[in-house]
Write a protein that holds these residues in place. Structure first.
Motif, mmCIF file in Angstrom:
data_model
loop_
_atom_site.group_PDB
_atom_site.id
_atom_site.type_symbol
_atom_site.label_atom_id
_atom_site.label_comp_id
_atom_site.label_asym_id
_atom_site.label_seq_id
_atom_site.Cartn_x
_atom_site.Cartn_y
_atom_site.Cartn_z
ATOM 1 N N ASP A 19 0.808 -1.217 0.000
ATOM 2 C CA ASP A 19 0.000 0.000 0.000
ATOM 3 C C ASP A 19 0.841 1.267 0.000
ATOM 4 O O ASP A 19 0.322 2.356 0.244
ATOM 5 C CB ASP A 19 -0.953 0.004 1.203
ATOM 6 C CG ASP A 19 -0.232 -0.140 2.541
ATOM 7 O OD1 ASP A 19 0.987 -0.389 2.541
ATOM 8 O OD2 ASP A 19 -0.887 -0.018 3.595
ATOM 9 N N GLU A 20 2.145 1.163 -0.278
ATOM 10 C CA GLU A 20 2.998 2.354 -0.331
ATOM 11 C C GLU A 20 2.669 3.231 -1.535
ATOM 12 O O GLU A 20 2.610 4.453 -1.436
ATOM 13 C CB GLU A 20 4.471 1.941 -0.423
ATOM 14 C CG GLU A 20 5.118 1.607 0.884
ATOM 15 C CD GLU A 20 6.611 1.415 0.732
ATOM 16 O OE1 GLU A 20 7.351 1.976 1.552
ATOM 17 O OE2 GLU A 20 7.046 0.705 -0.192
ATOM 18 N N HIS A 75 -3.048 -5.251 -8.102
ATOM 19 C CA HIS A 75 -4.166 -6.035 -7.566
ATOM 20 C C HIS A 75 -3.718 -6.934 -6.415
ATOM 21 O O HIS A 75 -4.544 -7.628 -5.821
ATOM 22 C CB HIS A 75 -4.789 -6.895 -8.650
ATOM 23 C CG HIS A 75 -5.356 -6.112 -9.797
ATOM 24 N ND1 HIS A 75 -6.473 -5.316 -9.672
ATOM 25 C CD2 HIS A 75 -4.945 -5.990 -11.083
ATOM 26 C CE1 HIS A 75 -6.741 -4.737 -10.836
ATOM 27 N NE2 HIS A 75 -5.825 -5.129 -11.708
ATOM 28 N N GLY A 76 -2.388 -6.942 -6.133
ATOM 29 C CA GLY A 76 -1.865 -7.812 -5.080
ATOM 30 C C GLY A 76 -1.490 -9.185 -5.567
ATOM 31 O O GLY A 76 -1.440 -10.136 -4.776
ATOM 32 N N ILE A 77 -1.185 -9.313 -6.853
ATOM 33 C CA ILE A 77 -0.903 -10.614 -7.468
ATOM 34 C C ILE A 77 0.562 -10.713 -7.849
ATOM 35 O O ILE A 77 1.107 -9.823 -8.511
ATOM 36 C CB ILE A 77 -1.764 -10.824 -8.726
ATOM 37 C CG1 ILE A 77 -3.257 -10.829 -8.359
ATOM 38 C CG2 ILE A 77 -1.380 -12.112 -9.447
ATOM 39 C CD1 ILE A 77 -4.184 -10.816 -9.567
ATOM 40 N N ILE A 78 1.223 -11.795 -7.434
ATOM 41 C CA ILE A 78 2.565 -12.110 -7.900
ATOM 42 C C ILE A 78 2.791 -13.600 -7.652
ATOM 43 O O ILE A 78 2.290 -14.144 -6.658
ATOM 44 C CB ILE A 78 3.642 -11.267 -7.177
ATOM 45 C CG1 ILE A 78 4.992 -11.358 -7.897
ATOM 46 C CG2 ILE A 78 3.774 -11.647 -5.713
ATOM 47 C CD1 ILE A 78 6.002 -10.311 -7.443
ATOM 48 N N ASP A 79 3.466 -14.281 -8.561
ATOM 49 C CA ASP A 79 3.779 -15.687 -8.320
ATOM 50 C C ASP A 79 5.187 -16.003 -8.805
ATOM 51 O O ASP A 79 5.943 -15.113 -9.205
ATOM 52 C CB ASP A 79 2.715 -16.618 -8.911
ATOM 53 C CG ASP A 79 2.638 -16.590 -10.434
ATOM 54 O OD1 ASP A 79 3.677 -16.418 -11.105
ATOM 55 O OD2 ASP A 79 1.519 -16.754 -10.965
ATOM 56 N N TYR A 80 5.540 -17.289 -8.758
ATOM 57 C CA TYR A 80 6.923 -17.711 -8.993
ATOM 58 C C TYR A 80 7.419 -17.355 -10.390
ATOM 59 O O TYR A 80 8.624 -17.253 -10.616
ATOM 60 C CB TYR A 80 7.045 -19.217 -8.745
ATOM 61 C CG TYR A 80 6.486 -20.097 -9.844
ATOM 62 C CD1 TYR A 80 7.328 -20.840 -10.664
ATOM 63 C CD2 TYR A 80 5.114 -20.194 -10.078
ATOM 64 C CE1 TYR A 80 6.826 -21.650 -11.668
ATOM 65 C CE2 TYR A 80 4.606 -20.982 -11.075
ATOM 66 C CZ TYR A 80 5.460 -21.717 -11.864
ATOM 67 O OH TYR A 80 4.959 -22.510 -12.873
ATOM 68 N N GLY A 104 -7.294 -5.279 0.084
ATOM 69 C CA GLY A 104 -7.070 -3.847 0.158
ATOM 70 C C GLY A 104 -6.937 -3.193 -1.210
ATOM 71 O O GLY A 104 -6.372 -3.757 -2.135
ATOM 72 N N THR A 105 -7.476 -1.983 -1.329
ATOM 73 C CA THR A 105 -7.535 -1.263 -2.599
ATOM 74 C C THR A 105 -6.977 0.141 -2.427
ATOM 75 O O THR A 105 -7.237 0.801 -1.415
ATOM 76 C CB THR A 105 -8.989 -1.175 -3.099
ATOM 77 O OG1 THR A 105 -9.443 -2.488 -3.425
ATOM 78 C CG2 THR A 105 -9.108 -0.287 -4.328
#
Length: 438
Positions: free
Chosen positions: A74-75, A90-95, A398-399
């Motif tokens: 949220d920075e 959107h808060g999405i990250i993967d390997y 969170g948005t």
């Protein structure tokens, strides 16, 4: 003389010089000295470059990690057009997204740790008390601390995946050696940075008494930086590039923005320019819609990034006090930080109690600490770790501008490259696409 004739004469002179000098050292012959061999680094003089390389490899990845942390947390709002920005907001990250971060911090860790083995071999009895040794131990500690804070699981040199605490334990060991070596060498900056780094690592381990003991040794005005420069592209501060030369993330609707609207000007710890009003190349982000509120904490390509700060040490003391139910001490430590930055202290009479982060009351102790750490450590690659260790409510969908998934990612997974080459890690746990709600 025409330009054409001048070129002919110049070429003739050059050829003549080449003949006089001989074929091997003629004007158009470059003698390749060959690659630097590993054994060529096993000299005292070469160790200077070895330690500078540790610093450089750490800096190269640290700003990249700070950049992804800002967009994933949220920075900042990820207001850009990079593929990863469109996922991170959107808060999405993967390997499949983390190769550069994983490989970079592992390189920084290995270069420091292996460099220390080389230094022991080269220096022998002169190893202890050499200021370069103290600095090398510091970078080994910092690399392990950054690995532990930002990755969900950790791996060392092809071994199995382990909990992030394993990286903090290694960091404590390296910081302890840095302290011992700095005391012998008389390098006060390394000594204070190592105490601060060990306080951060003990906090990661949940050992608050030891974290506070180390934090108390670091004065409030102390700062140790990861170094950047405008000398070459490898040395540039990427956060500056991605906010001043591109518009890949914005402070719009973040805490920094809300505080600025309340105060009438940005908090000195989180300065920004509203490009709708300021002198900026573009008033919008690279997404074409989000207003570009451009960070000014790093105002040029060579801006350094703090890795250990005395102000954070006061906040470590404040958090330990809150955990012990001591609101008065926590507020006193928080106010030390605010006074240092020229901000009005928080009046204890306005604080509603200790509270918790899931309480709607923004005037309780935990909410105040949350805001103070957020602003004090803004864009220093630390926010995702706070969200993770606190199980922060922001992780629950969170948005900022773009809607967030629930749960949002709170750490970076082991990379695809590690998944593809290391048979010792748990593929099911570590090497899967991101699944919101999973």
């Amino acid at each position: 003389m025409t330009r054409y004739r001048w070129l002919l004469v110049s070429l003739g002179v050059a050829l003549g010089m080449g003949t006089l000098l001989g074929c091997e050292e003629g004007l158009f012959k470059v003698k390749n000295p060959g690659r630097i061999l590993d054994e060529d680094l096993n000299t005292d003089r070469a160790l200077n470059a070895v330690v500078v390389g540790m610093s450089a490899d750490f800096s190269v990845v640290f700003d990249d990690i700070a950049f992804i942390v800002a967009r994933l947390s949220d920075e900042m709002e990820a207001s850009g057009s990079y593929f990863l920005s469109t996922r991170a907001r959107h808060g999405i990250i993967d390997y499949r997204d983390t190769d550069a971060y994983w490989e970079g911090i592992q390189r920084a860790r290995f270069v420091a740790e292996d460099g220390l083995r080389r230094m022991q071999k080269v220096l022998g009895d002169a190893f202890n008390g050499d200021p370069r040794v103290a600095r090398a131990y510091l970078f080994a500690g910092l690399a392990n601390r950054v690995l532990g804070e930002n990755f969900c699981r950790v791996v060392f040199d092809g071994g199995p995946d382990q909990p992030k605490e394993a990286a903090f334990e290694r960091a404590v060991q390296f910081f302890t050696e840095a302290i011992n070596q700095a005391q012998q060498a008389g390098t006060d900056d390394i000594l204070l940075a190592a105490y601060g780094g060990r306080a951060q690592a003990y906090m990661g381990l949940g050992d608050w008494s030891k974290a506070v003991a180390d934090a108390q040794r670091v004065p409030t005005d102390f700062v140790y930086y990861a170094i950047y420069s405008d000398n070459s592209t490898r040395e540039y501060n990427v956060i500056f590039l991605e906010t001043h030369q591109r518009h890949e993330m914005s402070a719009y609707q973040t805490l920094a923005h809300r505080v600025a609207m309340e105060r009438g000007s940005p908090d000195p710890r989180a300065p920004f320019t509203d490009c709708r009003e300021g002198d900026c190349p573009n008033a919008q982000g690279a997404d074409g819609s989000t207003p570009h509120l451009r960070q000014e904490k790093y105002a040029d390509r060579g801006a350094d990034i703090p890795v250990v700060k005395g102000t954070e040490m006061r906040l470590i003391e404040a958090e330990a006090a809150l955990r012990n139910g001591d609101l008065a001490t926590a507020l006193a430590k928080i106010n030390e930080v605010r006074t240092f930055y020229g901000l009005d202290p928080i009046d204890p009479a306005t604080v509603s109690g200790i509270g918790d982060l899931r309480n709607a009351d923004e005037n309780d102790g935990w909410s105040i600490l949350d805001r103070e750490r957020h602003l004090t450590l803004w864009l220093e690659g630390r926010r995702l770790w706070d969200l993770h260790r606190w199980n922060h409510p922001f992780l629950e969908g969170g948005t900022i501008v773009y809607p967030g998934v629930n749960p949002r990612a709170s750490c970076l997974p082991i990379s695809q490259s590690e998944c593809q080459t290391n048979p010792n890690i748990d593929q099911t746990q570590n090497c899967q696409p991101f699944a919101a709600g999973g």
